[in-house]
Design a protein around this motif. Structure first.
Motif, PDB file in Angstrom:
ATOM      1  N   HIS A 152      78.240  32.175  40.792  1.00  5.65           N
ATOM      2  CA  HIS A 152      78.172  31.236  40.614  1.00  5.65           C
ATOM      3  C   HIS A 152      76.312  30.838  40.027  1.00  5.65           C
ATOM      4  O   HIS A 152      75.571  30.087  39.847  1.00  5.65           O
ATOM      5  CB  HIS A 152      77.331  30.668  42.196  1.00  5.65           C
ATOM      6  CG  HIS A 152      78.539  30.572  42.900  1.00  5.65           C
ATOM      7  ND1 HIS A 152      79.503  29.922  42.768  1.00  5.65           N
ATOM      8  CD2 HIS A 152      79.848  31.389  43.774  1.00  5.65           C
ATOM      9  CE1 HIS A 152      80.634  30.115  43.317  1.00  5.65           C
ATOM     10  NE2 HIS A 152      80.157  31.257  44.381  1.00  5.65           N
ATOM     11  N   ASP A 153      76.521  32.668  39.047  1.00  6.87           N
ATOM     12  CA  ASP A 153      75.390  32.036  38.184  1.00  6.87           C
ATOM     13  C   ASP A 153      75.242  31.144  36.778  1.00  6.87           C
ATOM     14  O   ASP A 153      75.725  31.759  35.758  1.00  6.87           O
ATOM     15  CB  ASP A 153      74.754  33.751  37.614  1.00  6.87           C
ATOM     16  CG  ASP A 153      73.436  33.100  36.698  1.00  6.87           C
ATOM     17  OD1 ASP A 153      72.779  32.667  36.807  1.00  6.87           O
ATOM     18  OD2 ASP A 153      72.796  34.367  37.118  1.00  6.87           O
ATOM     19  N   ASP A 154      75.195  30.348  36.627  1.00  7.39           N
ATOM     20  CA  ASP A 154      75.716  29.133  36.231  1.00  7.39           C
ATOM     21  C   ASP A 154      74.967  29.031  34.688  1.00  7.39           C
ATOM     22  O   ASP A 154      75.463  28.810  33.479  1.00  7.39           O
ATOM     23  CB  ASP A 154      75.526  27.460  36.128  1.00  7.39           C
ATOM     24  CG  ASP A 154      76.876  27.426  37.577  1.00  7.39           C
ATOM     25  OD1 ASP A 154      77.938  28.166  37.659  1.00  7.39           O
ATOM     26  OD2 ASP A 154      77.030  26.757  38.476  1.00  7.39           O
ATOM     27  N   GLU A 155      73.840  29.551  34.999  1.00  7.37           N
ATOM     28  CA  GLU A 155      73.048  29.232  33.890  1.00  7.37           C
ATOM     29  C   GLU A 155      73.060  30.881  32.716  1.00  7.37           C
ATOM     30  O   GLU A 155      73.537  30.641  31.128  1.00  7.37           O
ATOM     31  CB  GLU A 155      71.547  29.660  34.460  1.00  7.37           C
ATOM     32  CG  GLU A 155      70.480  29.496  33.012  1.00  7.37           C
ATOM     33  CD  GLU A 155      70.814  27.942  31.925  1.00  7.37           C
ATOM     34  OE1 GLU A 155      70.682  27.800  30.620  1.00  7.37           O
ATOM     35  OE2 GLU A 155      71.001  26.800  32.420  1.00  7.37           O
ATOM     36  N   SER A 156      73.758  31.794  33.070  1.00  2.63           N
ATOM     37  CA  SER A 156      74.136  32.946  32.795  1.00  2.63           C
ATOM     38  C   SER A 156      75.570  33.250  31.861  1.00  2.63           C
ATOM     39  O   SER A 156      75.464  33.413  30.443  1.00  2.63           O
ATOM     40  CB  SER A 156      73.859  34.122  33.157  1.00  2.63           C
ATOM     41  OG  SER A 156      72.528  34.594  33.643  1.00  2.63           O
ATOM     42  N   ALA A 157      75.821  32.144  32.503  1.00  5.08           N
ATOM     43  CA  ALA A 157      77.326  32.031  32.191  1.00  5.08           C
ATOM     44  C   ALA A 157      77.848  31.332  31.193  1.00  5.08           C
ATOM     45  O   ALA A 157      77.632  31.350  29.874  1.00  5.08           O
ATOM     46  CB  ALA A 157      78.488  31.051  33.321  1.00  5.08           C
ATOM     47  N   ARG A 158      76.532  30.477  30.996  1.00  4.25           N
ATOM     48  CA  ARG A 158      76.148  29.365  30.039  1.00  4.25           C
ATOM     49  C   ARG A 158      75.829  29.625  28.511  1.00  4.25           C
ATOM     50  O   ARG A 158      76.804  29.279  27.464  1.00  4.25           O
ATOM     51  CB  ARG A 158      75.590  28.154  30.413  1.00  4.25           C
ATOM     52  CG  ARG A 158      75.480  26.888  28.802  1.00  4.25           C
ATOM     53  CD  ARG A 158      74.269  26.349  29.441  1.00  4.25           C
ATOM     54  NE  ARG A 158      72.443  26.619  29.330  1.00  4.25           N
ATOM     55  CZ  ARG A 158      71.926  27.139  29.023  1.00  4.25           C
ATOM     56  NH1 ARG A 158      72.145  26.963  27.415  1.00  4.25           N
ATOM     57  NH2 ARG A 158      70.777  27.414  28.441  1.00  4.25           N
TER      58      ARG A 158
END
Length: 497
Positions: A152-158
């Motif tokens: 749930h680390d969406d910023e890193s995934a982005r």
């Protein structure tokens, strides 16, 4: 690799042949020679699908007997330590792998960092490693992104998704990753662009149809969302996710009876899912089957064992049911449990609790619903003292709580208090329908008529939801003044002219 990809592989004939070869030799008690990656696949199948650690361990032991330095079984062992929460053993196992330049070793090290709360460090580590990748860089970036999505680390995934789009803009998996990331940021319109490209390429791609339903739900277009679930179910009639989405959409369309039928099917398909029990409990509550709703929420709690991703929601709904049954102290206890669950989840995910999810609102609601407006008001005042929200927002939510509880006197006082605030006209317009309804319920119908006029003149939102119960089906909000005037005077207002 994504979990879904692993599960799809287990359904292929290629894997079924590998599994049959292994199991035939095992049952015969004879030795068998297989590649390390094949035996690791067998172990992963036993661990992920059969949930049998003993059988998984036997397959890995054989893999290491035949191939002592093979990376795949060593990675599997290290991951098993990690999943059991023994990060030290996992790290030692990772360090012992002979080929430290293997990409799966990189992924394992990054995941261990994330589990330690070092997501930024993990991100920089993988970005640095990607600079040295000379083969299948696109897959390396794609798999890196899903490490962060899983946690749930969406910023890193982005960041990884955007990097992948730069180097492979027309790759199907790029569209897939970008759609997934956009949905996580609730950028539903952006997600739909990638989803439609996937469906143009593969109209039978089930995940894309389900994502399309999610995106249209986010855009509140339930017609297209429902259409998407129908296409998904045409591809796979018993697909659990598509059925979940269809039932949820029916709930949003205020059709709990049909939603309940689907949740009954889902509970038979997956009797271990606390989520199906939770949502079916919502349906039964809306159908006024309160005792049945209570039994299902208890079953959801049993299945969850305090570990559900929706643990707080389970406790909140249990509190709601208990409040409906006038069991106030028990209901308040479950609100305490819900608040604790939110705080525990924040600690686990290394996040700050949502400061605007103030559980004192729930406590105020329970007390107001059960006739204790005085104590309920004390909770609203306590929220104000925390100074986390604008005072106008707190008064508005408090007024709505008393309105929904049927305490129109207290609700009216709070709405009128808001009118005295220095509010923008648009925010004042929201108050007029509520005030009109409160005045009607208190018998002040002449003044109610004035506020209906104000609501119409100021294009107040939600007029039908708040005031519609006063009028016959089919009467439009723009006509409310005329019809209410007729109820009061037995003639239409134009007769005064």
């Amino acid at each position: 690799m994504r979990l879904d990809d692993d599960l799809k592989y287990f359904e292929t004939q290629e894997f079924k042949d590998i599994l049959a070869k292994y199991e035939a030799a095992r049952q015969a008690g004879s030795s068998v020679y297989m590649d390390a990656d094949e035996l690791t696949d067998v172990a992963e199948y036993y661990a992920m699908v059969q949930n049998d650690e003993e059988l998984a361990g036997e397959a890995i032991d054989l893999a290491l007997q035949l191939h002592p330095e093979a990376v795949d079984p060593l990675i599997f062992q290290a991951r098993q330590y990690m999943l059991k929460g023994d990060e030290d053993a996992a790290r030692q196992a990772c360090d012992a792998i002979p080929d430290q330049q293997h990409r799966e070793v990189y992924f394992l090290r990054a995941e261990l960092m994330v589990r330690e709360g070092k997501s930024t460090q993990a991100r920089e580590y993988l970005l640095n490693r990607s600079e040295d990748v000379t083969e299948d860089l696109d897959y390396f970036i794609y798999d890196s992104a899903y490490i962060f999505i899983d946690y749930h680390d969406d910023e890193s995934a982005r960041l990884f998704a955007e990097k992948l789009e730069q180097i492979a803009p027309k790759w199907f998996k790029t569209w897939e990753l970008m759609a997934d990331v956009c949905l996580s940021f609730e950028k539903n319109a952006d997600a739909l662009k990638y989803i439609e490209m996937m469906l143009d390429k593969d109209p039978f791609y089930l995940t894309a149809w389900n994502w399309r339903a999610e995106a249209y739900c986010g855009l509140l277009d339930y017609t297209k969302a429902f259409e998407s679930t129908e296409y998904a179910l045409a591809v796979e009639p018993q697909n659990e996710r598509a059925m979940e989405l269809k039932a949820w959409i029916l709930m949003r369309q205020e059709n709990p009876e049909e939603a309940h039928k689907i949740y009954e099917q889902l509970r038979r398909m997956n009797p271990e899912s606390e989520m199906h029990c939770l949502y079916d409990s919502y349906c039964l509550f809306d159908l006024q089957r309160i005792d049945d709703s209570l039994q299902l929420i208890k079953e959801a709690e049993r299945l969850a064992g305090g570990m559900s991703q929706e643990q707080a929601a389970i406790y909140e709904h249990h509190a709601h049911i208990l409040s409906e049954k006038s069991l106030v102290e028990d209901a308040l206890h479950y609100i305490d449990l819900a608040e604790d669950a939110i705080e525990d989840a924040a600690v686990i995910h290394n996040q700050q609790p949502d400061t605007y999810q103030d559980f004192d609102y729930y406590r105020a609601r329970i007390l107001a619903e059960n006739g204790d407006s005085e104590t309920a008001l004390q909770y609203i005042e306590r929220i104000a003292q925390k100074e986390r929200e604008p005072i106008a927002s707190i008064i508005m939510r408090g007024a709505q709580i008393f309105f929904e509880a049927g305490d129109y006197g207290t609700s009216l006082e709070l709405f009128q208090m808001l009118l005295r605030q220095d509010l923008e006209e648009e925010k004042k317009a929201r108050l007029y329908p509520y005030i009109a309804a409160c005045l009607h319920e208190q018998g002040n119908k002449a003044l109610c008529l004035d506020y209906i006029r104000l609501a119409i003149d100021n294009n107040s939102p939600d007029m039908k939801e708040i005031l519609g119960y006063l009028f016959a089906e089919g009467v439009q909000p723009a006509e409310y003044y005329d019809y209410y005037y007729y109820q009061l005077n037995n003639r239409w207002p134009k007769s005064d002219v």
